[in-house]
Design a protein around this motif. Structure first.
Motif, PDB file in Angstrom:
ATOM      1  N   ASN A 142     -19.364  10.032   6.813  1.00  0.00           N
ATOM      2  CA  ASN A 142     -19.058   9.218   7.987  1.00  0.00           C
ATOM      3  C   ASN A 142     -17.671   8.600   7.829  1.00  0.00           C
ATOM      4  N   GLY A 143     -17.053   8.267   8.941  1.00  0.00           N
ATOM      5  CA  GLY A 143     -15.733   7.664   8.818  1.00  0.00           C
ATOM      6  C   GLY A 143     -15.142   7.245  10.146  1.00  0.00           C
ATOM      7  N   LEU A 144     -14.078   6.486  10.043  1.00  0.00           N
ATOM      8  CA  LEU A 144     -13.322   6.022  11.206  1.00  0.00           C
ATOM      9  C   LEU A 144     -11.838   6.219  10.930  1.00  0.00           C
ATOM     10  N   ILE A 145     -11.081   6.488  11.997  1.00  0.00           N
ATOM     11  CA  ILE A 145      -9.628   6.585  11.884  1.00  0.00           C
ATOM     12  C   ILE A 145      -9.026   5.674  12.945  1.00  0.00           C
ATOM     13  N   TYR A 146      -8.250   4.683  12.494  1.00  0.00           N
ATOM     14  CA  TYR A 146      -7.594   3.750  13.407  1.00  0.00           C
ATOM     15  C   TYR A 146      -6.085   3.919  13.313  1.00  0.00           C
ATOM     16  N   GLU A 147      -5.434   3.901  14.466  1.00  0.00           N
ATOM     17  CA  GLU A 147      -3.976   4.020  14.512  1.00  0.00           C
ATOM     18  C   GLU A 147      -3.338   2.654  14.275  1.00  0.00           C
ATOM     19  N   ARG A 148      -3.569   2.152  13.093  1.00  0.00           N
ATOM     20  CA  ARG A 148      -3.003   0.851  12.706  1.00  0.00           C
ATOM     21  C   ARG A 148      -2.857   0.833  11.190  1.00  0.00           C
ATOM     22  N   GLY A 149      -1.681   0.441  10.690  1.00  0.00           N
ATOM     23  CA  GLY A 149      -1.436   0.471   9.253  1.00  0.00           C
ATOM     24  C   GLY A 149      -1.533  -0.900   8.618  1.00  0.00           C
ATOM     25  N   PHE A 150      -1.089  -0.983   7.360  1.00  0.00           N
ATOM     26  CA  PHE A 150      -1.190  -2.237   6.608  1.00  0.00           C
ATOM     27  C   PHE A 150      -0.234  -3.293   7.165  1.00  0.00           C
ATOM     28  N   VAL A 151      -0.582  -4.561   6.901  1.00  0.00           N
ATOM     29  CA  VAL A 151       0.231  -5.686   7.384  1.00  0.00           C
ATOM     30  C   VAL A 151       1.546  -5.765   6.624  1.00  0.00           C
ATOM     31  N   SER A 152       1.524  -5.452   5.326  1.00  0.00           N
ATOM     32  CA  SER A 152       2.715  -5.560   4.486  1.00  0.00           C
ATOM     33  C   SER A 152       2.766  -4.379   3.523  1.00  0.00           C
ATOM     34  N   ASP A 153       3.968  -3.853   3.276  1.00  0.00           N
ATOM     35  CA  ASP A 153       4.091  -2.736   2.345  1.00  0.00           C
ATOM     36  C   ASP A 153       3.944  -3.179   0.888  1.00  0.00           C
ATOM     37  N   ASN A 154       3.748  -4.467   0.659  1.00  0.00           N
ATOM     38  CA  ASN A 154       3.462  -4.927  -0.704  1.00  0.00           C
ATOM     39  C   ASN A 154       2.065  -4.508  -1.165  1.00  0.00           C
ATOM     40  N   PHE A 155       1.226  -4.011  -0.245  1.00  0.00           N
ATOM     41  CA  PHE A 155      -0.097  -3.536  -0.617  1.00  0.00           C
ATOM     42  C   PHE A 155      -0.075  -2.080  -1.100  1.00  0.00           C
ATOM     43  N   VAL A 156       1.065  -1.412  -1.038  1.00  0.00           N
ATOM     44  CA  VAL A 156       1.141   0.011  -1.349  1.00  0.00           C
ATOM     45  C   VAL A 156       0.798   0.270  -2.818  1.00  0.00           C
ATOM     46  N   THR A 157      -0.023   1.296  -3.046  1.00  0.00           N
ATOM     47  CA  THR A 157      -0.417   1.676  -4.405  1.00  0.00           C
ATOM     48  C   THR A 157       0.093   3.053  -4.798  1.00  0.00           C
ATOM     49  N   GLU A 158       0.565   3.855  -3.835  1.00  0.00           N
ATOM     50  CA  GLU A 158       1.000   5.225  -4.130  1.00  0.00           C
ATOM     51  C   GLU A 158       2.277   5.524  -3.363  1.00  0.00           C
ATOM     52  N   PHE A 159       3.264   6.132  -4.067  1.00  0.00           N
ATOM     53  CA  PHE A 159       4.561   6.397  -3.463  1.00  0.00           C
ATOM     54  C   PHE A 159       4.938   7.880  -3.516  1.00  0.00           C
ATOM     55  N   LYS A 160       4.022   8.775  -3.906  1.00  0.00           N
ATOM     56  CA  LYS A 160       4.386  10.171  -4.177  1.00  0.00           C
ATOM     57  C   LYS A 160       4.929  10.877  -2.943  1.00  0.00           C
ATOM     58  N   VAL A 161       4.107  11.010  -1.904  1.00  0.00           N
ATOM     59  CA  VAL A 161       4.523  11.694  -0.684  1.00  0.00           C
ATOM     60  C   VAL A 161       4.901  10.689   0.384  1.00  0.00           C
ATOM     61  N   GLN A 162       4.019   9.734   0.626  1.00  0.00           N
ATOM     62  CA  GLN A 162       4.305   8.661   1.567  1.00  0.00           C
ATOM     63  C   GLN A 162       3.682   7.382   1.036  1.00  0.00           C
ATOM     64  N   GLN A 163       4.191   6.273   1.481  1.00  0.00           N
ATOM     65  CA  GLN A 163       3.662   4.993   1.023  1.00  0.00           C
ATOM     66  C   GLN A 163       2.274   4.776   1.608  1.00  0.00           C
ATOM     67  N   LYS A 164       1.315   4.526   0.739  1.00  0.00           N
ATOM     68  CA  LYS A 164      -0.047   4.268   1.218  1.00  0.00           C
ATOM     69  C   LYS A 164      -0.806   3.459   0.186  1.00  0.00           C
ATOM     70  N   CYS A 165      -1.852   2.807   0.665  1.00  0.00           N
ATOM     71  CA  CYS A 165      -2.750   2.041  -0.187  1.00  0.00           C
ATOM     72  C   CYS A 165      -4.099   2.761  -0.176  1.00  0.00           C
ATOM     73  N   GLU A 166      -4.541   3.207  -1.320  1.00  0.00           N
ATOM     74  CA  GLU A 166      -5.792   3.952  -1.435  1.00  0.00           C
ATOM     75  C   GLU A 166      -6.746   3.198  -2.360  1.00  0.00           C
ATOM     76  N   LEU A 167      -7.874   2.764  -1.810  1.00  0.00           N
ATOM     77  CA  LEU A 167      -8.836   1.975  -2.565  1.00  0.00           C
ATOM     78  C   LEU A 167     -10.187   2.695  -2.553  1.00  0.00           C
ATOM     79  N   ALA A 217      -4.755  -5.527   3.787  1.00  0.00           N
ATOM     80  CA  ALA A 217      -5.086  -6.195   5.046  1.00  0.00           C
ATOM     81  C   ALA A 217      -4.587  -5.365   6.219  1.00  0.00           C
ATOM     82  N   VAL A 218      -5.429  -5.269   7.253  1.00  0.00           N
ATOM     83  CA  VAL A 218      -5.097  -4.524   8.471  1.00  0.00           C
ATOM     84  C   VAL A 218      -5.388  -5.413   9.670  1.00  0.00           C
ATOM     85  N   ASN A 219      -4.407  -5.579  10.531  1.00  0.00           N
ATOM     86  CA  ASN A 219      -4.620  -6.310  11.784  1.00  0.00           C
ATOM     87  C   ASN A 219      -4.998  -5.310  12.877  1.00  0.00           C
ATOM     88  N   VAL A 220      -6.147  -5.497  13.496  1.00  0.00           N
ATOM     89  CA  VAL A 220      -6.581  -4.624  14.587  1.00  0.00           C
ATOM     90  C   VAL A 220      -5.840  -5.033  15.847  1.00  0.00           C
TER      91      VAL A 220
END
Length: 583
Positions: free
Chosen positions: A232-257, A317-320
């Motif tokens: 099951n899953g959801l996909i929302y067109e909204r990203g993180f509030v701040s790039d200080n949450f980023v955990t991975e920089f290989k291909v694109q900046q993203k936070c994966e938990l 953190a994600v603002n809807v």
């Protein structure tokens, strides 16, 4: 007194003349010594942004040499087999070409043009990059010879190519067949995966399960085996509030938990005290944490970032976004999908009263700058079904077209399925190759489901070439356009010939004659059945119906390949000069 002054001036003037003569003599001596000395060899290095100009055939020759060398390197990967010998690391055309840099700058311009076209094909179609190399090279070379030796005008030649392209696309559209079964998806994936049956079957099952609206994540397998899971899953067109949450920089900046706790807040989070209480509740669990809220303001955001930087609690953190007064409804969707309780003053649950049982969870949450993927939410399926029924009722009663579209988006988002394909392999190189094959197969399957199937192995383009030849006189207005259509028709025959010659290792004219004699527009040479016998020095040449055999291509991939190839060929032919900025 005047005589004294005059004598003084004369003496001074004589001394100045003597000094100037001695200086002139010393300058002459120095120049003579410099001329006698051998001149040192100095390698000239162009200054910053020096422009090197080349015109006409000299410019086109250099570009075509670069394009041809790159195409000859990549075209051996066309088809299911490649008799190149070991070691073989990859058979993906765009992967091969990315590592090639031409030493001559003018020729590198042609190679860079090829790379750009291949990148565009890979971006919009996901496959077919080798065919775009081959077609682009043939169109460019044949167009060059037409301009230089047949006297064709480049503009008229380009008009002829454009007219031929429209006819070919219309022919292929009428030739295409819809994809209706999993076996047809499997056949597409077999071609794209270089006839890896395991990968083709996994991708076909995945696409049949999630459809075009679903999302597919590719992850590393913990068991070393290739398989897929439906979650099951959801996909929302909204990203993180701040790039200080980023955990991975290989291909694109993203936070994966992985296995994070989820808190959904229907109000603004304004104060440090509010977020402090939440962090105190989470800290004993030693788990990561994702906050979905209406608006996370600066002070509590700073505290979350501080905890991240110190490694105390990994969080995001994600603002809807606010949208037509349905912001809280979207937050409720997230809460139901993840099993969380919506924290909202209207529901008499404040942030100060939150306990651990009010949190939800998910298998994984991935957040980048633009999208949030919630995978494997722990929500109860019965509650999810009830929520879908509520959205359906609201959709039936709503009269506003704008709100109806928002409700449809929410319904599709809640119903969308997310699949995970686990990539096995013992080494990083093997996993990387499998990942490339899976990505190509997924893109080809999606393109085929959207646009339809065509006979593969270069057969569709070969039949389109015959259609161009038959209708040549009805397409053109002058001789230049006729040559452009002829160039297009000749180039479209090349992929079929290259696929066969890569297999049998010799000229394939006799096989082409057999295909012509079959009187079947789907007839072609099946490279899987064409076994080459070393002892008897012959090849079993079997002509088959490509669609019945399962050798098929996607219309969308072929369409993108044709458009990119014509674009590549037209650019150098339209211009009479080239320039290169050297840094």
């Amino acid at each position: 007194m005047k005589q004294i002054l005059n004598r003084f001036h004369k003496t001074e003037l004589v001394s100045l003349i003597n000094k100037s003569q001695r200086g002139y003599q010393s300058i002459n001596d120095s120049l003579h010594r410099v001329q006698l000395q051998p001149k040192p060899k100095v390698n000239f290095k162009p200054s910053y942004k020096t422009v090197r100009l080349k015109f006409g055939s000299e410019a086109r020759n250099a570009i075509i040499r670069g394009v041809s060398r790159l195409s000859e390197t990549v075209q051996i990967t066309l088809g299911p087999e490649y008799e190149g010998g070991d070691p073989k690391i990859t058979k993906d055309g765009v992967t091969v070409v990315k590592s090639i840099i031409e030493p001559i700058r003018e020729e590198d311009m042609g190679a860079r043009m090829m790379k750009k076209i291949a990148g565009n094909t890979n971006l919009y179609a996901g496959d077919g990059t080798t065919t775009s190399f081959l077609l682009g090279n043939q169109l460019l070379k044949k167009g060059y010879f037409a301009v230089e030796f047949a006297g064709a005008h480049p503009i008229g030649l380009k008009r002829g190519m454009d007219k031929a392209l429209l006819v070919v696309l219309d022919f292929l559209k009428n030739m295409a067949m819809p994809v209706t079964t999993e076996d047809e998806i499997f056949n597409i994936c077999m071609v794209s995966s270089n006839y890896n049956q395991e990968i083709a079957r996994i991708v076909a099952q995945t696409m049949d399960a999630v459809g075009l609206e679903g999302n597919v994540n590719i992850v590393e397998s913990p068991t070393g085996r290739n398989k897929f899971n439906l979650v099951n899953g959801l996909i929302y067109e909204r990203g993180f509030v701040s790039d200080n949450f980023v955990t991975e920089f290989k291909v694109q900046q993203k936070c994966e938990l992985e296995f994070p706790l989820v808190l959904v807040v229907g109000n603004k989070v304004k104060t440090v005290q509010q977020i402090s209480h939440i962090l105190e509740v989470i800290k004993p669990t030693k788990r990561s944490f994702v906050l979905f809220s209406e608006d996370l303001q600066e002070d509590p955001l700073s505290m979350m970032v501080f905890n991240n930087s110190k490694g105390i609690i990994q969080s995001c953190a994600v603002n809807v976004p606010w949208m037509a007064n349905v912001q809280k409804e979207q937050l409720r969707d997230i809460a139901i999908q993840t099993g969380a309780t919506l924290v909202d003053d209207e529901y008499e649950l404040k942030l100060e009263d939150v306990k651990i049982q009010h949190f939800g969870s998910a298998k994984k949450i991935v957040v980048d700058g633009y999208n949030t993927h919630i995978v494997g939410g722990s929500g109860v399926q019965e509650k999810i079904d009830d929520r879908l029924y509520e959205i359906q009722l609201a959709l039936a009663q709503e009269k506003s077209p704008h709100l109806k579209q928002i409700l449809r988006d929410r319904y599709q988002r809640m119903r969308a399925k997310i699949a995970e394909i686990e990539v096995g392999g013992r080494t990083e190189a093997e996993r990387g190759e499998l990942r490339d094959i899976i990505v190509d197969s997924l893109n080809s399957a999606k393109a085929a489901m959207m646009s339809g199937l065509l006979p593969g192995g270069g057969v569709a383009l070969y039949q389109a070439s015959k259609a161009l030849r038959n209708g040549l006189q009805h397409l053109v207005d002058d001789e230049n356009e006729r040559i452009g259509v002829q160039v297009m028709a000749d180039a479209l025959q090349t992929p079929l010939r290259m696929v066969i010659e890569n297999k049998i290792g010799k000229d394939c004219g006799h096989i082409i004659n057999k295909i012509e004699e079959s009187n079947n527009i789907f007839a072609g040479f099946d490279c899987r059945k064409g076994k080459f016998s070393v002892d008897d020095n012959y090849c079993v040449e079997e002509i088959v119906d490509m669609v019945d055999t399962g050798v098929v291509d996607s219309l969308n991939v072929i369409k993108t390949v044709l458009q990119d190839s014509v674009s590549l060929a037209a650019l150098p032919l339209d211009h009479y000069q080239s320039k290169r900025e050297i840094f």
